[in-house]
Every structure is written in C-alpha cells, then in structure tokens.
Design a protein around this motif. Structure first.
Motif, PDB file in Angstrom:
ATOM      1  N   CYS A   1      -6.221   1.418  -1.240  1.00  0.00           N
ATOM      2  CA  CYS A   1      -5.295   0.773  -0.306  1.00  0.00           C
ATOM      3  C   CYS A   1      -5.983  -0.313   0.500  1.00  0.00           C
ATOM      4  O   CYS A   1      -7.008  -0.069   1.113  1.00  0.00           O
ATOM      5  N   PRO A   2      -5.431  -1.509   0.499  1.00  0.00           N
ATOM      6  CA  PRO A   2      -6.098  -2.608   1.188  1.00  0.00           C
ATOM      7  C   PRO A   2      -5.693  -2.734   2.648  1.00  0.00           C
ATOM      8  O   PRO A   2      -5.773  -3.816   3.220  1.00  0.00           O
ATOM      9  N   CYS A   3      -5.278  -1.649   3.273  1.00  0.00           N
ATOM     10  CA  CYS A   3      -4.697  -1.807   4.616  1.00  0.00           C
ATOM     11  C   CYS A   3      -5.737  -2.279   5.632  1.00  0.00           C
ATOM     12  O   CYS A   3      -5.441  -3.108   6.476  1.00  0.00           O
TER      13      CYS A   3
ATOM     14  N   MET B   1      -9.778   6.286   3.254  1.00  0.00           N
ATOM     15  CA  MET B   1      -8.735   5.278   3.394  1.00  0.00           C
ATOM     16  C   MET B   1      -8.216   5.218   4.820  1.00  0.00           C
ATOM     17  O   MET B   1      -8.139   4.172   5.448  1.00  0.00           O
TER      18      MET B   1
ATOM     19  N   MET C   1       0.814  -1.199   0.000  1.00  0.00           N
ATOM     20  CA  MET C   1       0.000   0.000   0.000  1.00  0.00           C
ATOM     21  C   MET C   1       0.854   1.258   0.000  1.00  0.00           C
ATOM     22  O   MET C   1       0.420   2.304  -0.457  1.00  0.00           O
TER      23      MET C   1
HETATM   24 CU   LIG Z   1      -3.863   1.877   2.938  1.00  0.00          CU
END
Ligand SMILES: [Cu+]
Ligand SMILES: Nc1ncnc2c1ncn2[C@@H]1O[C@H](COP(=O)(O)OP(=O)(O)OP(=O)(O)O)[C@@H](O)[C@H]1O
Ligand SMILES: [Mg+2]
Length: 768
Positions: free
Chosen positions: A388-390, A746, A161
């Motif tokens: 973003c896949p956080c 996000m 990310m």
């Molecule tokens: Cu992220």
C-alpha cells in the motif's frame, strides 16, 4: 478564469487523490486542478462560462467523494468538527470490536503458526467454524469501507490502496472459507486444511488502527490555522439605531459602528471615528509597543485595545478582514503541491496496478514451482498488503502543512509549497533599500535654498514643494509634507500634477511650475542641479537622500531626507551572509546615498539609481547571470564568470518593487508595505523584520529535510517489504513475511511519516 478551493472528504490515500483529480479534470470547462491528499483540499481553475461549482461538486460526488467550499468549511467549523467526531467515534468502535476478536483469533491460530503444542489454549478456539463466525463481522463491518471504496474505484476503472486491502484480506477470507466448507479439496492434494481467518481480521484491525493514529496526528498538523482563528474576537458590540448590542462577529456588516472598551479585542477591521486609545498590534506589526489611535486611524481586527475606549466604523468584515485573509493564505499554501511531491505522485499513479501485477506473478510462480496453493495464496496476500502506497502520499503534504503553519506562527506567510521548497536554494538575495532595509519613515533633516538658509524665501519654497508632494504616495513625499506642517506652512492647490516613477514629481502652483526629484532627472530635463553641491555631497555620504527642487526651470533648493535603518537590518544581512548567500542592494536612490547605507549594514554589492522598470531586468540578469547591464556598482560587483542560472530572491515593499518581486524566484514582501507588493510576492514577512528572511530559509531547509526523511520512511517499507512478502528470501532462509506483519508494517509506515512531520513543530527560529 476563476479559481476555487474545495475541502474534500472520503479520501483514504494518494490514489484517491488521483481519482478526484481525474474526476474534476473531466468536467468540461475545468482548466487545471490540484488535489492535495494531506490537506484534503482541491484547488481548481475553471472557466465560469462553461462550468460552475455545482457541476464540479457533482463530478466529485459521482467519483465517490464529497466536497464543500472552503469558506463554507470555515463558517461551519463546528458542524465540521462534529461530523469528524462522529466519524472518529465510529472508527473507535470498529477498532475495539476488531481488536477483541483479533485477540481470540490470534490465540486460536498460535499453535498452527508456531507449530508448537500449546495446551493452555482451549482447542475450540481454532475450530474453523468458530473462526469463520468471529471473522465475518470484522471483515465486512469493520472493513466495510475498504470494500466500498475499492468497488467505487473499480467502477471508475482505477485502483487505490483500499483496492489492495480489500483484495488482500478478501483473498485470505475467501481461501479460508473454501477450506472450511470443502476441506477435502486440500486433503486430496496432500495439503493440510489450514484456515487463515486471523490474517483477514488482524490486517483489517491493524490498518484501522493505523488510520486512527494517522488521523489523530494529522489533526495536529493544522493547529496553526486553529491558533490563528482563535485570535479572532467572538462578539462585537455594535451600535445600531442608537442601541448598543452584542452580536456575533459573523453578523457585523460594513459601516456598522462598533464600540471597543479597554482590554477588548477589536472584532473587525475599520476606521476610528470617536475616542482615542492605544492598541497592541504586535500580531500585525511585530512591534510590541502599543500604537496610538485617533479618529481617522485604521484599526485591525484581532488586535488588542489597551487603554481607552473608542468607536469605529467597520470597513472590512467576514472573509475580507486582514486575519481572514491570512487564514485563507495559509490554508491555500497548506493545500498546494510542492514540486518534490510530483515524484511521489508519479509513483503512486502506477503503483497499485504494478502491485496487483506483482501479486499475480507471485501467485503464479509459487503455484507452478511449489505446487502449493496455500503458500501461493499467502504470499500473494502479503504482497497486496505490504505494498500500500499510503505513506508515500502523506510524506510531502504533512510536512508542508506543518512547515507553512510554523511559518505563520512566526509571522512568515508562505503562499505556496513551491516557495517553501525553493527558499532553501536561494543563492542571491536582493534587498530594496527604502522601506526594506530602512524603516520607510523618512524625515527631512536639512533644507537649503540658493538664497541661503533662514529667510522667508525658504518658507515660500517649502510651501510650493509640499503642495506638490501632498499628491504623491511616495514615502519621501510624506516626509516633505510632514516637514512643512512642522514649520507651520499652509499648503496651496496644485494643477497638472504628474508623478514620474523613479524620478520625481511636478505640478503647477500659483502659476509656477514646480519640479522635485533626482539630480539625474533635473539634468535630463535641462536644469542644472549643481549650484548647491557643497551641501549635497556631505549629506549623501551620510546616507541621506537628497531631493532637488526647481521652480520655473531653475534650481531653487535642495533637501536632505534621512530614513533610519531598521534596528535588525545589519544583523539580518550578516546572518544571510553566514548562510552563504550573496546579499545585494537594489535601490532607486542615488549612488552615494546607497553606498553609505550599504556600508552601514554590511552589504558590498549595490545597484543604485535603478528606475522601477529596470528592477525586474536586474533580477533577471542576476538569475541568468548575464554580465549585469548597469555597471553602476562597486568594483567587486558580480563579475565572477560562468555562473549558471541562480536562484534569486527579492525583498521589497513598494509598488516599484512589484515587477521585481514577481520576476524573482522567491519574492518576499514586507507586510507593512504596499498591498501590490504583497500580492506580487511568494512570501510575506508580516512584521517587516528582516530576520524573518533568515527564519524562512531555515524553515525551508528544515521542511525539505523532513520531507526527505518521510520519503525515505515511505519508500523503505515498500522497497524492502514487497520482495520479502513475495518470498524472495524463502529459497535461501526459508523466510516468508506473515501477512499480519505486513499489515502492521503498512499501518505504521503512515504513522511514522506523520509523526516525523510533527517533529517539525519543534522548529526554533534562529537555531541552526
Ligand atoms: Cu496503505
Ligand atoms: N515624490 C517624490 N518626491 C521627490 N523625489 C522623488 C519622488 N519620487 C521619487 N523621487 C526620487 O526618485 C528616486 C527614486 O525613487 P524610487 O521610488 O524609485 O526609489 P526609492 O524609494 O528612493 O528607493 P527604493 O528603490 O530603495 O525603494 C528617489 O530617491 C527620489 O530622489
Ligand atoms: Mg522602496
């Protein structure tokens, strides 16, 4: 094969966790590895002939992350918190700088963003050169870690990310820089030379803010460990060479003699050698009544000495103490991966490359269709940032950490995320009788010989029996020995002692062969056990265990042993049934005795006279639900047909339960039972209170619910955000997602996930 757990530093999202995992797996000799982003931990199985700690750590280092071993992390707790604090301090400074500058940039760009004429904003604020000067430090100092990490992963041909944020904000910055330097380029195309510095600066700041809030909240997820460690005493008063001195407990060695005064915490585990006292062991046994301690008794570190003072010899110190063991278990469990997480892992694996692809497509489409470079650039930046896949990487591990921690605080040690996840699916729960439903402290209540009662014969037989039983570790044996002591019978010596698990024991005393055990066993070896039946049947229907004593091949007497039920057993069985579980009893004891006990606690499915080697087979048949092998049970026993594979839990305490505990989907050991049973289990109830099973199941349900909510929160931002950012609504409503809003969404997706996980801390055992 060796096993190793490392603490990790420097990961910023689940993509990083994947990178570390790949780096470790690429070391020759590493068999298997599991990196947990939430717990910042890696657990590694490796072949110690091929590789070692240094090589693995070097590989992690080369991938751009740092690591240290778990025991080291525990020992250097203070330096660890110090370095963490410094990190936080730097983050706060960057956050403040970014925040102040962003406010100026925001006002500067407000007229352009809103298209309004806002006379109160001084016009120099939207001068591109001033904005450039303000944004540059935010982008490259505050946001430096994104570029550094993005670059590191690029070198390893991966993307995280950080890559997305660096790409997104970098694009906005570069675009604006080009416009600032060569405004003519756009004007010649018929476009206005707008700059988007505020996007770069504000997104960096917002994401830093998200990380800051996230790390603060994440600190709270490991509170349980801190509480557990806080139970430990800080110092110990040892006596070395006749001198008393206070030393830190890290310096206590095995065999040190330690003095404990009233009211003090016992520093390490050991054995009392002098003095007497009572000790509050509630932490271990759950029993609030203090226990008496005399020389020879075992004491456990972190329990509290009440009345007297005593000296004890340290037997387990440092990482071997009972408490350290628990801390280690909880840490390992918190770092383990729940099966439900695989979904999230798989998604994040291809997420970042997919997002970059979507971003490029967005750019190409907008540029080709609208011919508008500005629009194309800003939608691309929006996609890069919202995607973003956080939060996805945090969804499962944070809940697992809180869930296992809550378990530990309630005396339930859950050894892995997998069992935590499975526990709520349990359909059948199998309970061992002795030591699980009952207290496991049996006492002899009746004793008759073939020559009647109250004669000298009785004491002679008791001596023979107790002499043999003294060599057995079985709780029943203990009862016989205690009874002999209370009758003041002295014990002789035994030869050729032999224990037949699940049947009995035998040995030669004073040239007589003494055999003690079940009715069935005596029958098997050709001894008629029936001459005292009139006593036997009455005792058995009262729930007492009857053991048969034969001397030189003939029955000489029988004994009734009763083991009181735990006060909570009946209630716990009821609660389990109310949760919709089938409750089954499994015991090596005689059918009549087992039925009587089952009746008392409200269980109506009983497997009795099960030999230790058959216990696992019964669990297996319950799982696959083959018609059960041994039809030794009550009429309504498990004859529902066509049931598919069932999730079966087994609860037990003894060595004879260990294979069954391992076979069961969820093995639950009683903490007061044998070490072997505890080692074979997935969950340990420290106090032995069966109510803990109910709590464990409820906790599992609560945790899984929480994880599902988290996954929803995490996915929803991305699923809704990406198409909007790509401009899918623009042709219809004229809506575009401002990249700044994308940055905020996000940042708050991770915060909302962690906050939701922390809600689990409100879990109350017993409340549905
Ligand atoms: Cu992220
Ligand atoms: N040391 C012993 N002395 C006398 N009898 C014994 C001994 N060991 C086993 N037995 C007999 O064998 C039976 C089965 O023993 P096992 O250890 O398999 O189960 P248990 O402890 O009675 O019950 P559970 O399976 O519920 O723990 C006992 O009930 C007892 O009658
Ligand atoms: Mg048992």
């Amino acid at each position: 094969m060796d096993n190793l757990t490392l603490k990790l530093r420097g990961m910023s999202c689940a993509g990083c966790a994947n990178n570390v995992e790949q780096a470790i797996l690429s070391v020759p000799g590493v068999i298997d590895c599991n990196v947990n982003f939430g717990a910042e931990q890696a657990s590694i199985n490796y072949d110690s002939k091929l590789t070692n700690l240094e090589k693995i750590q070097a590989a992690i280092e080369a991938a751009g992350y740092s690591s240290f071993s778990l025991s080291e992390a525990q020992g250097e707790d203070d330096t660890e918190t110090a370095s963490r604090l410094a990190e936080q301090q730097e983050l706060i400074l960057k956050l403040k700088t970014g925040g102040v500058i962003s406010i100026f940039l925001f006002f500067g760009s407000l007229p352009m963003m809103t298209g309004l004429n806002l006379p109160f904003i001084p016009s120099f604020l939207h001068h591109p050169w001033l904005q450039l000067v303000l944004t540059t430090p935010v982008e490259f100092w505050c946001g430096w870690s994104f570029f550094r990490n993005g670059w590191k992963s690029l070198k390893h041909h991966t993307a995280t990310m950080d890559t997305l944020i660096a790409l997104g904000t970098g694009t906005a910055y570069l675009y604006s820089l080009v416009v600032t330097l060569f405004p003519g380029l756009l004007i010649s195309q018929g476009l206005e030379p707008h700059v988007y510095y505020e996007v770069a600066a504000m997104v960096v700041t917002l994401i830093l803010l998200g990380r800051f809030l996230e790390s603060r909240a994440r600190g709270k997820t490991s509170e349980a460990i801190r509480k557990l460690m806080g139970l430990q005493a800080k110092t110990a008063r040892v006596i070395r060479n006749d001198v008393e001195m206070d030393i830190s407990i890290a310096e206590v060695r095995i065999n040190d003699v330690i003095l404990v005064r009233p009211g003090e915490k016992i520093p390490v585990d050991g054995e009392v050698i002098e003095g007497a006292s009572t000790v509050d062991e509630a932490m271990v046994t759950g029993e609030s009544l203090p226990r008496k301690k005399l020389p020879g008794d075992e004491v456990i570190g972190a329990t509290i000495n009440k009345t007297g003072s005593f000296k004890f010899r340290a037997t387990r110190v440092g990482k071997d103490t009972f408490l350290a063991q628990i801390v280690k278990w909880v840490q390992e469990a918190q770092g383990s991966k729940a099966p439900i997480q695989r979904l999230a892992d798989q998604v994040t694996g291809w997420f970042v490359p997919a997002v970059i692809a979507i971003a490029i497509t967005t750019f190409v489409i907008w540029f080709n269709i609208m011919g508008n470079l500005t629009l194309a650039t800003m939608t691309t930046v929006g996609v890069l940032i919202i995607a973003c896949p956080c939060a996805l990487g945090l969804a499962t591990p944070t809940s697992v950490m809180v869930g296992t921690g809550i378990g530990a605080e309630n005396g339930i040690l859950i050894k892995g995320a997998e069992s935590l996840e499975l526990a709520h699916k349990i359909q059948i729960i199998v309970l061992d009788k002795t030591g699980t439903l009952t207290q496991g402290k049996p006492t002899v209540t009746d004793f008759v010989t073939v020559h009647g009662t109250a004669n000298s014969n009785e004491l002679v037989l008791l001596q023979l029996a107790a002499t043999v039983e003294r060599n057995s570790e079985h709780p029943l044996a203990e009862a016989v020995v205690q009874y002999a002591k209370s009758q003041e019978v002295s014990l002789a010596t035994v030869n050729n002692f032999l224990a037949i698990a699940g049947s009995g024991v035998q040995g030669v005393v004073n040239d007589h062969l003494v055999q003690i055990g079940t009715q069935r066993w005596l029958t098997e070896i050709g001894i008629n056990p029936d001459s005292l039946q009139q006593y036997q049947l009455g005792w058995e229907s009262a729930g007492k265990t009857v053991i048969f004593i034969a001397v030189d091949g003939a029955l000489q007497g029988i004994m009734a042993i009763s083991d009181a039920l735990k006060p909570s057993s009946a209630q716990a069985v009821k609660a389990l049934q109310n949760l919709g579980l089938e409750v089954v009893m499994l015991t090596g004891d005689n059918q009549q005795t087992a039925d009587a006990i089952a009746l008392q606690v409200g269980i109506n499915q009983v497997f009795a006279q099960v030999r230790p080697d058959q216990k696992a087979a019964i669990i297996q048949s319950l799982q696959s639900n083959v018609e059960t092998l041994h039809a030794t049970s009550l009429p309504n026993n498990l004859n529902k047909t066509n049931r598919k594979s069932q999730i079966v839990a087994m609860v037990g305490d003894g060595i004879n339960d260990a294979p069954a505990l391992a076979q069961a989907d969820v093995g639950i050991a009683i903490g007061t039972g044998t070490d072997i049973a505890i080692a074979a289990s997935d969950i340990t109830l420290i106090s032995g209170d069966l109510q803990g099973i109910v709590t464990a199941i409820q906790l599992s349900r609560a945790t899984i619910n929480n994880i599902q909510q988290n996954l929803f929160f995490a996915f929803i931002y991305n699923i809704i955000g990406i198409p909007i950012a790509a401009g899918i609504l623009y042709p219809i409503f004229g809506w575009l997602l401002n990249p700044i809003i994308a940055g905020a969404a996000m940042a708050f997706s991770s915060v909302s996930v962690v906050t939701n996980a922390l809600r689990l801390r409100n879990f109350q055992p017993g409340v549905k």
